[in-house]
Scaffold this active site. Structure first.
Site, PDB file in Angstrom:
ATOM      1  N   ILE A 132     -17.656   9.810  -2.209  1.00  0.00           N
ATOM      2  CA  ILE A 132     -16.930  10.937  -2.794  1.00  0.00           C
ATOM      3  C   ILE A 132     -16.029  11.582  -1.750  1.00  0.00           C
ATOM      4  O   ILE A 132     -16.344  11.577  -0.555  1.00  0.00           O
ATOM      5  CB  ILE A 132     -17.930  11.961  -3.393  1.00  0.00           C
ATOM      6  CG1 ILE A 132     -17.247  12.961  -4.319  1.00  0.00           C
ATOM      7  CG2 ILE A 132     -18.741  12.659  -2.291  1.00  0.00           C
ATOM      8  CD1 ILE A 132     -18.216  13.756  -5.191  1.00  0.00           C
ATOM      9  N   CYS A 133     -14.890  12.109  -2.202  1.00  0.00           N
ATOM     10  CA  CYS A 133     -13.987  12.885  -1.350  1.00  0.00           C
ATOM     11  C   CYS A 133     -13.547  14.099  -2.161  1.00  0.00           C
ATOM     12  O   CYS A 133     -14.269  14.551  -3.038  1.00  0.00           O
ATOM     13  CB  CYS A 133     -12.806  12.052  -0.852  1.00  0.00           C
ATOM     14  SG  CYS A 133     -11.659  11.535  -2.150  1.00  0.00           S
ATOM     15  N   ARG A 134     -12.379  14.624  -1.916  1.00  0.00           N
ATOM     16  CA  ARG A 134     -11.913  15.803  -2.652  1.00  0.00           C
ATOM     17  C   ARG A 134     -11.498  15.441  -4.080  1.00  0.00           C
ATOM     18  O   ARG A 134     -11.895  16.088  -5.037  1.00  0.00           O
ATOM     19  CB  ARG A 134     -10.735  16.447  -1.910  1.00  0.00           C
ATOM     20  CG  ARG A 134     -10.206  17.701  -2.567  1.00  0.00           C
ATOM     21  CD  ARG A 134      -9.153  18.368  -1.669  1.00  0.00           C
ATOM     22  NE  ARG A 134      -8.564  19.514  -2.337  1.00  0.00           N
ATOM     23  CZ  ARG A 134      -7.448  19.463  -3.057  1.00  0.00           C
ATOM     24  NH1 ARG A 134      -6.805  18.323  -3.199  1.00  0.00           N
ATOM     25  NH2 ARG A 134      -6.980  20.549  -3.629  1.00  0.00           N
ATOM     26  N   GLY A 146     -10.919  11.789  -5.103  1.00  0.00           N
ATOM     27  CA  GLY A 146     -11.199  10.401  -5.467  1.00  0.00           C
ATOM     28  C   GLY A 146     -10.268   9.394  -4.830  1.00  0.00           C
ATOM     29  O   GLY A 146     -10.489   8.195  -4.927  1.00  0.00           O
ATOM     30  N   MET A 184     -14.963  15.778  -5.410  1.00  0.00           N
ATOM     31  CA  MET A 184     -15.643  17.076  -5.401  1.00  0.00           C
ATOM     32  C   MET A 184     -14.975  18.072  -6.328  1.00  0.00           C
ATOM     33  O   MET A 184     -15.619  19.017  -6.793  1.00  0.00           O
ATOM     34  CB  MET A 184     -15.715  17.635  -3.972  1.00  0.00           C
ATOM     35  CG  MET A 184     -16.734  16.958  -3.091  1.00  0.00           C
ATOM     36  SD  MET A 184     -18.451  17.017  -3.714  1.00  0.00           S
ATOM     37  CE  MET A 184     -18.762  18.790  -3.738  1.00  0.00           C
TER      38      MET A 184
END
Length: 109
Positions: free
Chosen positions: A59-61, A63, A87
């Site tokens: 996961i990141c901010r 995708g 996120m």
């Protein structure tokens, strides 16, 4: 990066192993309580710290970075899946978040 396996936040299985690849300031502001943190910028030098999970959810901010990490990890033989929406979707879905600063309200930056 549409060619990498992906799953939405609502479809994450219970107990999924989550690897957060955002940078330190993003992680400190707010992250999933059970996530492991390994910034994308440090990934190649810290591959031995990638959690052993089948599959590993990344996961990141939003995708985008996590999709690139999933593509890279897949080339290394790691069964990884991108968390679509990152996120931002996690927070929008009302999933739990914690901040690393005492008293701070968790946020996605």
């Amino acid at each position: 990066m549409n060619d990498v396996p992906a799953v939405g936040v609502d479809d994450l299985p219970h107990g999924a192993v989550l690897l957060d690849v955002r940078e330190d300031d993003e992680w400190t502001a707010g992250h999933a309580p059970e996530a492991r943190h390994l910034p994308m910028s440090q990934l190649t030098g810290r591959l031995d710290e990638v959690p052993a999970a089948d599959p590993l959810y990344v996961i990141c901010r939003s995708g985008s970075r996590s999709a690139r990490v999933v593509a890279f990890l897949s080339q290394q033989g790691v069964p990884a899946v991108n968390v679509a929406g990152g996120m931002q979707s996690w927070a929008a879905a009302g999933r739990p978040m914690v901040a690393e600063r005492a008293g701070a309200t968790p946020d996605v930056v």
